[in-house]
Scaffold this motif. Sequence first.
Motif, mmCIF file in Angstrom:
data_model
loop_
_atom_site.group_PDB
_atom_site.id
_atom_site.type_symbol
_atom_site.label_atom_id
_atom_site.label_comp_id
_atom_site.label_asym_id
_atom_site.label_seq_id
_atom_site.Cartn_x
_atom_site.Cartn_y
_atom_site.Cartn_z
ATOM 1 N N THR A 147 -3.747 9.351 -9.387
ATOM 2 C CA THR A 147 -2.481 10.074 -9.430
ATOM 3 C C THR A 147 -2.105 10.598 -8.043
ATOM 4 O O THR A 147 -2.905 10.571 -7.119
ATOM 5 C CB THR A 147 -2.571 11.249 -10.409
ATOM 6 O OG1 THR A 147 -3.693 12.080 -10.030
ATOM 7 C CG2 THR A 147 -2.812 10.758 -11.839
ATOM 8 N N TYR A 148 -0.873 11.068 -7.921
ATOM 9 C CA TYR A 148 -0.360 11.648 -6.662
ATOM 10 C C TYR A 148 -0.480 10.666 -5.492
ATOM 11 O O TYR A 148 -0.829 11.037 -4.371
ATOM 12 C CB TYR A 148 -1.084 12.958 -6.332
ATOM 13 C CG TYR A 148 -0.946 14.006 -7.407
ATOM 14 C CD1 TYR A 148 0.224 14.750 -7.540
ATOM 15 C CD2 TYR A 148 -1.982 14.237 -8.317
ATOM 16 C CE1 TYR A 148 0.369 15.694 -8.540
ATOM 17 C CE2 TYR A 148 -1.843 15.181 -9.326
ATOM 18 C CZ TYR A 148 -0.666 15.906 -9.423
ATOM 19 O OH TYR A 148 -0.513 16.839 -10.412
ATOM 20 N N VAL A 149 -0.197 9.415 -5.751
ATOM 21 C CA VAL A 149 -0.345 8.375 -4.723
ATOM 22 C C VAL A 149 0.782 8.476 -3.694
ATOM 23 O O VAL A 149 1.954 8.638 -4.041
ATOM 24 C CB VAL A 149 -0.353 6.975 -5.375
ATOM 25 C CG1 VAL A 149 -0.308 5.874 -4.322
ATOM 26 C CG2 VAL A 149 -1.580 6.823 -6.264
ATOM 27 N N GLU A 150 0.401 8.373 -2.423
ATOM 28 C CA GLU A 150 1.368 8.370 -1.320
ATOM 29 C C GLU A 150 1.582 6.959 -0.772
ATOM 30 O O GLU A 150 2.682 6.609 -0.350
ATOM 31 C CB GLU A 150 0.876 9.272 -0.181
ATOM 32 C CG GLU A 150 0.723 10.727 -0.551
ATOM 33 C CD GLU A 150 2.039 11.470 -0.513
ATOM 34 O OE1 GLU A 150 2.952 11.019 0.197
ATOM 35 O OE2 GLU A 150 2.159 12.494 -1.208
ATOM 36 N N GLU A 151 0.506 6.157 -0.779
ATOM 37 C CA GLU A 151 0.609 4.832 -0.167
ATOM 38 C C GLU A 151 -0.542 3.952 -0.632
ATOM 39 O O GLU A 151 -1.665 4.428 -0.809
ATOM 40 C CB GLU A 151 0.565 4.966 1.360
ATOM 41 C CG GLU A 151 0.734 3.663 2.123
ATOM 42 C CD GLU A 151 0.637 3.851 3.630
ATOM 43 O OE1 GLU A 151 0.809 2.852 4.358
ATOM 44 O OE2 GLU A 151 0.398 4.998 4.079
ATOM 45 N N ILE A 152 -0.250 2.677 -0.852
ATOM 46 C CA ILE A 152 -1.296 1.696 -1.135
ATOM 47 C C ILE A 152 -1.741 1.107 0.200
ATOM 48 O O ILE A 152 -0.937 0.523 0.925
ATOM 49 C CB ILE A 152 -0.786 0.593 -2.072
ATOM 50 C CG1 ILE A 152 -0.407 1.204 -3.425
ATOM 51 C CG2 ILE A 152 -1.852 -0.490 -2.265
ATOM 52 C CD1 ILE A 152 0.277 0.230 -4.370
ATOM 53 N N LEU A 153 -2.999 1.286 0.525
ATOM 54 C CA LEU A 153 -3.505 0.869 1.835
ATOM 55 C C LEU A 153 -4.042 -0.552 1.842
ATOM 56 O O LEU A 153 -3.881 -1.285 2.819
ATOM 57 C CB LEU A 153 -4.610 1.832 2.299
ATOM 58 C CG LEU A 153 -4.207 3.308 2.414
ATOM 59 C CD1 LEU A 153 -5.432 4.152 2.774
ATOM 60 C CD2 LEU A 153 -3.116 3.489 3.463
ATOM 61 N N LYS A 154 -4.679 -0.951 0.739
ATOM 62 C CA LYS A 154 -5.333 -2.260 0.731
ATOM 63 C C LYS A 154 -5.543 -2.719 -0.704
ATOM 64 O O LYS A 154 -5.793 -1.907 -1.596
ATOM 65 C CB LYS A 154 -6.688 -2.166 1.463
ATOM 66 C CG LYS A 154 -7.455 -3.464 1.548
ATOM 67 C CD LYS A 154 -8.799 -3.234 2.261
ATOM 68 C CE LYS A 154 -9.628 -4.509 2.320
ATOM 69 N NZ LYS A 154 -10.943 -4.282 2.958
#
Length: 290
Positions: A147-154
Motif C-alpha cells: 500500500t501507499y505506493v509512490e513508484e514501481i522501481l523494478k
Amino acid sequence: MSLNIIVLAKQVPDTRNVGPDAMTPEGTVNRSALPAIFNPEDLNALEQALRLKDANPGSTVTVITMGPPRAAEVIRESLYRGADGGYLLTDRAFAGADTLATSYALAATIQKLGMPDVILGGRQAIDGDTAQVGPQVAQKLGLPQVTYVEEILKCADGKMTVKRHIDGGVETVEAPLPLVLTVNGSAAPCRPRNAKLVMKYKRAMVPMEKPAEGLAYAEEYEKKPYLTLGQLSTADVDADLKQCGLSGSPTKVKAVQNIVFKAKESKVLTASDADVEGLIQELLANHTIG
C-alpha cells in the motif's frame, strides 16, 4: 516479460468542488449536483500500470469499474490514455455496496477473468476515504499487497520492487507476483489523453449505452468490435447475491450531520507562542486533543 495488468477504478462525485446543493436535506451526498469524475488516485494507479506496460512489451492493461452505465466513462478515459480494454460491473444487485461488498464483487470478477500478474488501484476514493477496497481485494484473492505506493522501481524474475511512502520517509519493498498495489495521489500524475486514441475510442460503449438499430453509428459496432466494452452482471461473475450490494454490506450509516461554522465562531491566531499555547490549552480543555 509481458504482464497481465488490471486497474481497479471508480467514478466518484467531485467532492473537491462542493457547492450549496451538494447535500440533500437528509444529509446524504446529492450526487446529481456534483459532476462525476475519475477518482484522482485511481488515475495515479493507471499511470503506474501504463508505465509497466511501456517497460514490458506485450503487456496489457484492463480497467475494471463498478457502477451505473455512465461509469463506463472511466473505461473510455483509460482507453484514451493507453489502456487496452475494460469491464463495467453493473447490476441493480450491486447497488448500495459498502467496501466489503465492493471488494467481493471486484474479487469475483477478477477470479472469473483469470488471475492477473498485477492489480493496481488508488489508495482510496474521494467519496469514501476508507482506503479499504484494495487491501480487501488482496485478502479475498489471497495475494500479497503493498500500500501507499509512490513508484514501481523494478519488475523482473517474478518479483516487483516498489517505493512506498511511510511516516517520516520512504520504504523500498520487494514482493512476489501476483501482487496488489494501492497507489498514492503523490505518485506521478496520469498522462494526458492521446488524440489518436480519443478518435479511436470516442464511441466505445457498454451494451447498455449502445444506440438502437437504425440510429447513427449503430453499424460501427459490428465493424469495430473494440468499440464494445465489457459489461458484467452478478450472474456473469457467479457472484453470491447475499454478499453483493446492500445485502452484503454490514456498514450502516446511523446519521449524517451538516456542520456550518459561522463567522462569529472563528478566531484569528498569530504564530506567537502565547496564541499557540492558548489554542493548545483550549483544545485540551474541550478534549479535542489529549
